[in-house]
Design a protein around this motif. Structure first.
Motif, PDB file in Angstrom:
ATOM      1  N   GLY A 113      29.079  38.685  36.818  1.00  0.00           N
ATOM      2  CA  GLY A 113      28.307  39.580  37.676  1.00  0.00           C
ATOM      3  C   GLY A 113      28.592  39.376  39.156  1.00  0.00           C
ATOM      4  O   GLY A 113      29.399  38.523  39.545  1.00  0.00           O
ATOM      5  N   PRO A 114      27.899  40.150  40.002  1.00  0.00           N
ATOM      6  CA  PRO A 114      28.124  40.092  41.461  1.00  0.00           C
ATOM      7  C   PRO A 114      27.846  38.705  42.047  1.00  0.00           C
ATOM      8  O   PRO A 114      28.500  38.315  43.020  1.00  0.00           O
ATOM      9  N   GLY A 115      26.902  37.967  41.481  1.00  0.00           N
ATOM     10  CA  GLY A 115      26.592  36.637  42.014  1.00  0.00           C
ATOM     11  C   GLY A 115      27.787  35.706  41.906  1.00  0.00           C
ATOM     12  O   GLY A 115      28.059  34.912  42.820  1.00  0.00           O
ATOM     13  N   LEU A 116      28.520  35.812  40.811  1.00  0.00           N
ATOM     14  CA  LEU A 116      29.689  34.949  40.606  1.00  0.00           C
ATOM     15  C   LEU A 116      30.851  35.399  41.497  1.00  0.00           C
ATOM     16  O   LEU A 116      31.563  34.568  42.070  1.00  0.00           O
ATOM     17  N   ARG A 117      31.012  36.712  41.628  1.00  0.00           N
ATOM     18  CA  ARG A 117      32.085  37.232  42.506  1.00  0.00           C
ATOM     19  C   ARG A 117      31.829  36.796  43.948  1.00  0.00           C
ATOM     20  O   ARG A 117      32.733  36.328  44.640  1.00  0.00           O
ATOM     21  N   GLU A 118      30.560  36.930  44.389  1.00  0.00           N
ATOM     22  CA  GLU A 118      30.206  36.581  45.762  1.00  0.00           C
ATOM     23  C   GLU A 118      30.405  35.085  46.011  1.00  0.00           C
ATOM     24  O   GLU A 118      30.999  34.685  47.017  1.00  0.00           O
ATOM     25  N   ALA A 119      29.929  34.250  45.084  1.00  0.00           N
ATOM     26  CA  ALA A 119      30.056  32.794  45.265  1.00  0.00           C
ATOM     27  C   ALA A 119      31.520  32.382  45.291  1.00  0.00           C
ATOM     28  O   ALA A 119      31.923  31.508  46.063  1.00  0.00           O
ATOM     29  N   THR A 120      32.350  33.035  44.475  1.00  0.00           N
ATOM     30  CA  THR A 120      33.779  32.694  44.418  1.00  0.00           C
ATOM     31  C   THR A 120      34.471  33.084  45.719  1.00  0.00           C
ATOM     32  O   THR A 120      35.201  32.275  46.313  1.00  0.00           O
ATOM     33  N   SER A 121      34.223  34.304  46.206  1.00  0.00           N
ATOM     34  CA  SER A 121      34.923  34.729  47.428  1.00  0.00           C
ATOM     35  C   SER A 121      34.402  33.983  48.650  1.00  0.00           C
ATOM     36  O   SER A 121      35.164  33.705  49.580  1.00  0.00           O
ATOM     37  N   GLU A 122      33.102  33.599  48.640  1.00  0.00           N
ATOM     38  CA  GLU A 122      32.556  32.865  49.798  1.00  0.00           C
ATOM     39  C   GLU A 122      33.160  31.483  49.973  1.00  0.00           C
ATOM     40  O   GLU A 122      33.073  30.900  51.053  1.00  0.00           O
ATOM     41  N   THR A 123      33.747  30.912  48.890  1.00  0.00           N
ATOM     42  CA  THR A 123      34.380  29.596  49.043  1.00  0.00           C
ATOM     43  C   THR A 123      35.826  29.722  49.488  1.00  0.00           C
ATOM     44  O   THR A 123      36.548  28.730  49.533  1.00  0.00           O
ATOM     45  N   GLY A 124      36.289  30.958  49.774  1.00  0.00           N
ATOM     46  CA  GLY A 124      37.656  31.126  50.278  1.00  0.00           C
ATOM     47  C   GLY A 124      38.680  31.376  49.194  1.00  0.00           C
ATOM     48  O   GLY A 124      39.888  31.347  49.447  1.00  0.00           O
ATOM     49  N   LEU A 125      38.232  31.627  47.965  1.00  0.00           N
ATOM     50  CA  LEU A 125      39.149  31.989  46.887  1.00  0.00           C
ATOM     51  C   LEU A 125      39.255  33.512  46.827  1.00  0.00           C
ATOM     52  O   LEU A 125      38.399  34.222  47.356  1.00  0.00           O
ATOM     53  N   THR A 126      40.307  34.002  46.195  1.00  0.00           N
ATOM     54  CA  THR A 126      40.550  35.455  46.148  1.00  0.00           C
ATOM     55  C   THR A 126      40.203  35.990  44.764  1.00  0.00           C
ATOM     56  O   THR A 126      40.792  35.576  43.768  1.00  0.00           O
ATOM     57  N   VAL A 127      39.242  36.906  44.723  1.00  0.00           N
ATOM     58  CA  VAL A 127      38.793  37.460  43.443  1.00  0.00           C
ATOM     59  C   VAL A 127      39.770  38.534  42.973  1.00  0.00           C
ATOM     60  O   VAL A 127      40.114  39.441  43.736  1.00  0.00           O
ATOM     61  N   VAL A 128      40.232  38.409  41.724  1.00  0.00           N
ATOM     62  CA  VAL A 128      41.052  39.474  41.122  1.00  0.00           C
ATOM     63  C   VAL A 128      40.428  39.875  39.785  1.00  0.00           C
ATOM     64  O   VAL A 128      39.541  39.186  39.263  1.00  0.00           O
ATOM     65  N   ASP A 129      40.889  40.991  39.238  1.00  0.00           N
ATOM     66  CA  ASP A 129      40.265  41.550  38.033  1.00  0.00           C
ATOM     67  C   ASP A 129      41.190  41.654  36.835  1.00  0.00           C
ATOM     68  O   ASP A 129      40.777  42.120  35.784  1.00  0.00           O
ATOM     69  N   SER A 130      42.451  41.270  37.001  1.00  0.00           N
ATOM     70  CA  SER A 130      43.400  41.463  35.911  1.00  0.00           C
ATOM     71  C   SER A 130      44.277  40.227  35.724  1.00  0.00           C
ATOM     72  O   SER A 130      44.644  39.557  36.692  1.00  0.00           O
ATOM     73  N   ALA A 131      44.657  39.972  34.476  1.00  0.00           N
ATOM     74  CA  ALA A 131      45.618  38.906  34.188  1.00  0.00           C
ATOM     75  C   ALA A 131      46.971  39.236  34.811  1.00  0.00           C
ATOM     76  O   ALA A 131      47.771  38.336  35.085  1.00  0.00           O
ATOM     77  N   GLU A 132      47.230  40.528  35.049  1.00  0.00           N
ATOM     78  CA  GLU A 132      48.496  40.954  35.677  1.00  0.00           C
ATOM     79  C   GLU A 132      48.631  40.424  37.098  1.00  0.00           C
ATOM     80  O   GLU A 132      49.726  40.384  37.655  1.00  0.00           O
ATOM     81  N   ASP A 133      47.478  40.031  37.711  1.00  0.00           N
ATOM     82  CA  ASP A 133      47.518  39.495  39.069  1.00  0.00           C
ATOM     83  C   ASP A 133      47.915  38.015  39.098  1.00  0.00           C
ATOM     84  O   ASP A 133      47.900  37.390  40.152  1.00  0.00           O
ATOM     85  N   HIS A 134      48.248  37.447  37.923  1.00  0.00           N
ATOM     86  CA  HIS A 134      48.656  36.037  37.804  1.00  0.00           C
ATOM     87  C   HIS A 134      47.668  35.085  38.473  1.00  0.00           C
ATOM     88  O   HIS A 134      48.039  34.310  39.368  1.00  0.00           O
ATOM     89  N   PRO A 135      46.397  35.123  38.052  1.00  0.00           N
ATOM     90  CA  PRO A 135      45.403  34.233  38.667  1.00  0.00           C
ATOM     91  C   PRO A 135      45.686  32.762  38.346  1.00  0.00           C
ATOM     92  O   PRO A 135      46.209  32.441  37.278  1.00  0.00           O
ATOM     93  N   ALA A 136      45.316  31.891  39.307  1.00  0.00           N
ATOM     94  CA  ALA A 136      45.417  30.445  39.081  1.00  0.00           C
ATOM     95  C   ALA A 136      44.281  29.963  38.192  1.00  0.00           C
ATOM     96  O   ALA A 136      44.381  28.909  37.564  1.00  0.00           O
ATOM     97  N   ALA A 137      43.184  30.733  38.176  1.00  0.00           N
ATOM     98  CA  ALA A 137      42.016  30.317  37.399  1.00  0.00           C
ATOM     99  C   ALA A 137      41.280  31.538  36.877  1.00  0.00           C
ATOM    100  O   ALA A 137      41.410  32.637  37.420  1.00  0.00           O
ATOM    101  N   VAL A 138      40.531  31.305  35.804  1.00  0.00           N
ATOM    102  CA  VAL A 138      39.586  32.289  35.276  1.00  0.00           C
ATOM    103  C   VAL A 138      38.207  31.659  35.374  1.00  0.00           C
ATOM    104  O   VAL A 138      38.035  30.482  35.017  1.00  0.00           O
ATOM    105  N   VAL A 139      37.232  32.417  35.881  1.00  0.00           N
ATOM    106  CA  VAL A 139      35.852  31.929  35.810  1.00  0.00           C
ATOM    107  C   VAL A 139      35.030  32.986  35.081  1.00  0.00           C
ATOM    108  O   VAL A 139      35.096  34.176  35.392  1.00  0.00           O
ATOM    109  N   GLN A 140      34.285  32.532  34.076  1.00  0.00           N
ATOM    110  CA  GLN A 140      33.548  33.462  33.217  1.00  0.00           C
ATOM    111  C   GLN A 140      32.063  33.126  33.220  1.00  0.00           C
ATOM    112  O   GLN A 140      31.654  32.040  32.801  1.00  0.00           O
TER     113      GLN A 140
END
Ligand SMILES: [Mg+2]
Length: 354
Positions: A113-140
């Motif tokens: 949800g938005p709370g997790l997206r907000e907390a992730t981006s506020e720590t300076g990480l880049t939020v992406v939505d697809s595995a095609e973006d080659h993320p370093a991590a997944v948070v669920q």
């Protein structure tokens, strides 16, 4: 036998009301203050009383879907005086862990949800939505609209080598109609598909309790929770005493059967227990006694007496002192290597003190 904090896993005594003996109360939310969008009975009045005494409040939730401000708004809507700065979510806790472990700016696939997206981006990480973006991590984390597409996206990224994180692994979440699917149950689908288990930071990890105390300040907290395996186990791991209430997931029978690391320090039916003292049973000649109540364990079965008369465990309106004696008798029997027979233990009906 002792809990993980080294203290005996027995009930503690508080001669003064709990709210006078502590300068901070840290509240779990679901099942303690809210059931879905409704207030738990007596919670709003108990919190308002607490505010008047000057005890600080912190709110601590494994629900990662909403931001601290949204959580505070939801609590205020049912009469609970919460501010965003008093709310610690497992989204904040997992974002803190990810920011320690991933280089700044790393891409993170957020399923939640938005709370997790907000907390992730506020720590300076880049939020992406697809595995095609080659993320370093997944948070669920939990969101009520997660389905097969989102879970599959997470599985693809984890299979491709992304580090897997989850704010919490709660199997269920209590709502108005009962226990619904929690984040741990959705994570289990991805674990089943990938064979990879996520790192986690929510309750019962002790860090989120220390983070919550740090957010509100204070020195001598009491934790209030409904779940033994998250709230109570986590409080114990953090070294904080915990009040267990019967308004959420775990009922009195589960409390009696709890292993040492899951045992609360104080027992209550609901948050009115904060405004009262908490006597602790004492053992004498095999009986645990408190007020007019006494309980013991004989060959795996609990016996209860109230004011000198035998009382069946099936009785309606067991008192708090009955409950305290039964818990002490059950725990000491388990610790002595002679646990009570869970198959013979009924659910208990405890009434709030009048
Ligand atoms: Mg809860």
């Amino acid at each position: 036998m002792t809990g993980s904090d080294g203290a005996p896993a027995a009930l503690l005594e508080s001669v003064a009301p709990l709210a006078e003996a502590h300068d901070v109360a840290l509240f779990d939310i679901d099942g303690v203050l809210l059931l879905g969008h409704s207030a738990v009975p007596h919670a709003a009045a108990a919190l308002t009383d607490l505010s008047a005494t000057g005890v600080r409040h912190g709110y601590l939730t494994n629900n990662a879907s909403r931001s601290p401000a949204a959580v505070a708004d939801e609590l205020q809507a049912v009469g609970i005086p919460a501010r965003a700065g008093e709310v610690t979510t497992s989204a904040l806790a997992i974002a803190g862990l990810m920011s320690e472990e991933l280089p700044a700016g790393s891409r993170v696939l957020v399923v939640g949800g938005p709370g997790l997206r907000e907390a992730t981006s506020e720590t300076g990480l880049t939020v992406v939505d697809s595995a095609e973006d080659h993320p370093a991590a997944v948070v669920q984390g939990l969101a009520l609209d997660i389905g097969w597409p989102e879970l599959s996206e997470a599985a693809l990224a984890v299979r491709a080598g992304a580090t897997y994180f989850a704010p919490n692994l709660d199997a269920t979440v209590p709502r108005e109609r009962g226990l619904m699917i929690g984040n741990g149950s959705l994570v289990a689908a991805v674990v089943n598909a990938t064979g990879v288990t996520p790192r986690t930071a929510g309750k019962p990890a002790p860090g989120i309790f220390h983070q919550a105390l740090q957010r509100v300040g204070g020195r001598n907290p009491v934790v209030c929770g409904d779940r033994l395996d998250t709230d109570i186990a986590g409080a114990r791991a953090a070294g904080f005493p915990a009040l267990h209430v019967l308004t959420g997931v775990d009922r009195a029978r589960a409390v009696l059967l709890a292993p040492p690391d899951h045992r609360p320090s104080y027992l209550g039916t609901d948050l009115r227990a904060l405004s009262g003292p908490h006597p602790a049973p004492r053992e004498e000649a095999g009986w645990w006694t408190c007020g007019g109540s006494a309980a013991r364990s004989v060959n795996g079965a609990l016996e209860l007496r109230s004011d000198g008369s035998d009382l069946p465990l099936e009785s309606a309106d067991l008192t708090m002192d009955d409950y305290r004696c039964l818990a002490s008798a059950a725990w000491s029997a388990a610790d002595a290597g002679a646990p009570i027979d869970s198959a013979a233990l009924p659910e208990l009906r405890i009434s709030a003190p009048r």
